[in-house]
Design an enzyme around this catalytic site. Structure first.
Site, PDB file in Angstrom:
ATOM      1  N   HIS A  40      10.882   2.466  -0.001  1.00  0.00           N
ATOM      2  CA  HIS A  40      10.595   1.453   1.003  1.00  0.00           C
ATOM      3  C   HIS A  40      11.239   0.104   0.681  1.00  0.00           C
ATOM      4  O   HIS A  40      10.916  -0.919   1.288  1.00  0.00           O
ATOM      5  CB  HIS A  40       9.077   1.292   1.167  1.00  0.00           C
ATOM      6  CG  HIS A  40       8.447   2.495   1.790  1.00  0.00           C
ATOM      7  ND1 HIS A  40       7.191   2.937   1.460  1.00  0.00           N
ATOM      8  CD2 HIS A  40       8.925   3.364   2.726  1.00  0.00           C
ATOM      9  CE1 HIS A  40       6.916   4.025   2.156  1.00  0.00           C
ATOM     10  NE2 HIS A  40       7.948   4.299   2.927  1.00  0.00           N
ATOM     11  N   ARG A  97       0.805  -1.233   0.000  1.00  0.00           N
ATOM     12  CA  ARG A  97       0.000   0.000   0.000  1.00  0.00           C
ATOM     13  C   ARG A  97       0.837   1.283   0.000  1.00  0.00           C
ATOM     14  O   ARG A  97       0.289   2.378  -0.137  1.00  0.00           O
ATOM     15  CB  ARG A  97      -0.993   0.036   1.172  1.00  0.00           C
ATOM     16  CG  ARG A  97      -2.074  -1.041   1.079  1.00  0.00           C
ATOM     17  CD  ARG A  97      -3.025  -0.983   2.244  1.00  0.00           C
ATOM     18  NE  ARG A  97      -3.967   0.134   2.138  1.00  0.00           N
ATOM     19  CZ  ARG A  97      -4.696   0.582   3.155  1.00  0.00           C
ATOM     20  NH1 ARG A  97      -4.547   0.058   4.370  1.00  0.00           N
ATOM     21  NH2 ARG A  97      -5.546   1.564   2.981  1.00  0.00           N
ATOM     22  N   ASP A  98       2.134   1.177   0.168  1.00  0.00           N
ATOM     23  CA  ASP A  98       3.056   2.301  -0.031  1.00  0.00           C
ATOM     24  C   ASP A  98       4.278   1.759  -0.762  1.00  0.00           C
ATOM     25  O   ASP A  98       5.415   1.937  -0.316  1.00  0.00           O
ATOM     26  CB  ASP A  98       3.466   2.929   1.311  1.00  0.00           C
ATOM     27  CG  ASP A  98       2.361   3.725   1.967  1.00  0.00           C
ATOM     28  OD1 ASP A  98       1.770   4.589   1.285  1.00  0.00           O
ATOM     29  OD2 ASP A  98       2.054   3.468   3.141  1.00  0.00           O
ATOM     30  N   TYR A  99       4.032   1.094  -1.878  1.00  0.00           N
ATOM     31  CA  TYR A  99       5.083   0.321  -2.539  1.00  0.00           C
ATOM     32  C   TYR A  99       5.903   1.210  -3.468  1.00  0.00           C
ATOM     33  O   TYR A  99       5.694   1.231  -4.686  1.00  0.00           O
ATOM     34  CB  TYR A  99       4.446  -0.836  -3.313  1.00  0.00           C
ATOM     35  CG  TYR A  99       5.382  -1.982  -3.613  1.00  0.00           C
ATOM     36  CD1 TYR A  99       6.191  -2.525  -2.637  1.00  0.00           C
ATOM     37  CD2 TYR A  99       5.430  -2.545  -4.892  1.00  0.00           C
ATOM     38  CE1 TYR A  99       7.031  -3.588  -2.904  1.00  0.00           C
ATOM     39  CE2 TYR A  99       6.259  -3.605  -5.182  1.00  0.00           C
ATOM     40  CZ  TYR A  99       7.055  -4.125  -4.177  1.00  0.00           C
ATOM     41  OH  TYR A  99       7.894  -5.186  -4.450  1.00  0.00           O
TER      42      TYR A  99
END
Length: 272
Positions: free
Chosen positions: A170, A164-166
């Site tokens: 990260h 979801r925050d790819y």
């Protein structure tokens, strides 16, 4: 009061006061993110560096905003705990779990934390690839990176998980391993992860779109993404059209004046 807690003895030994949960919720260190209801800090316990994410309660306004937008609100650090455990189980390196706790029943006011090991001297793929448009890496290295990135993505999404925050920021590598010629990707910041997703779900598409968006200024070309597709899950052309459309939409939003002002305000708050 409902409480879930796991704090090992070697952490308990350094607590101040009788309540280890409150002690960890009140720890202060170097802030890396400080937004309403949540704080991420690097802290020192017993001479060793850790990261603690403290959730102070999101409030009903945030809960309702997420549900009305058809999004699952993140109300507890235990979402990240479950994500770390699952990602580790399927063989994707991440931040090792040390301790966690959750207190309260009300989803708008419950408090929680997760404590993880400090990975040490790391560099994100965002930093690593930042100047590749001007100074491209060796073709062999770029090829290896795209294959590793596709394989990790396939393992993640093949297990029904969505970050979801790819974004490239990260995905990190430890500098020591990198300097020794090993390219070992580590996935971090799992606090919003979804589980039990199908390969064709919009959440998977959004993950890949986030990855493509974050790489748009890093010198990747059509051949690079074709290589990625060959080592990723077998998905149809409709999926990839949706990925590119969303990636471009996010890119335009990110570079808007309004969004850049918001980012600047967040960075200034951390410096203060």
């Amino acid at each position: 009061m409902t409480e879930k807690i796991m704090i090992p003895d070697f952490i308990q030994a350094h607590k101040v006061g009788s309540d280890a949960f409150n002690w960890l919720m009140q720890l202060e260190g170097k802030a890396f993110r400080d937004v309403k209801g949540r704080k991420t800090q690097q802290v020192n316990i017993g001479g060793k560096s850790y990261f603690v994410k403290q959730h102070f309660g999101v409030g009903w306004k945030e809960v309702f905003k997420n549900y009305t937008s058809f999004k699952k609100p993140v109300v507890s650090a235990l979402t990240e705990v479950a994500a770390i455990e699952k990602v580790t189980e399927i063989g994707i390196p991440t931040t090792p779990l040390v301790a966690y706790g959750e207190r309260g029943r009300n989803i708008a006011t419950m408090q929680s934390f997760v404590l993880t090991e400090d990975l040490g001297d790391i560099v994100s793929l965002e930093e690593l690839c930042a100047n590749w448009q001007e100074k491209p890496p060796a073709p062999e290295f770029k090829k290896l990176l795209m294959i590793k990135l596709a394989q990790l993505s396939a393992k993640l999404h093949g297990a029904g998980l969505c970050h979801r925050d790819y974004y490239l920021c990260h995905l990190v590598v430890q500098k020591k391993a990198f300097d020794e010629g090993r390219l070992e990707l580590i996935l971090i910041d799992l606090h919003r992860m979804l589980q039990n997703q199908t390969h064709e779900s919009s959440a998977v598409m959004k993950d890949i779109a986030g990855l493509v968006f974050s790489a748009k200024d890093c010198g990747f070309n059509d051949d690079d993404w074709m290589l990625f597709k060959q080592h990723y899950l077998p998905l149809g052309e409709q999926f990839w059209v949706a990925v590119e459309n969303r990636a471009e939409k996010i890119y335009q939003k990110f570079h808007s004046a309004k969004f850049q002002q918001r980012l600047l305000a967040e960075k200034s708050a951390l410096k203060d």
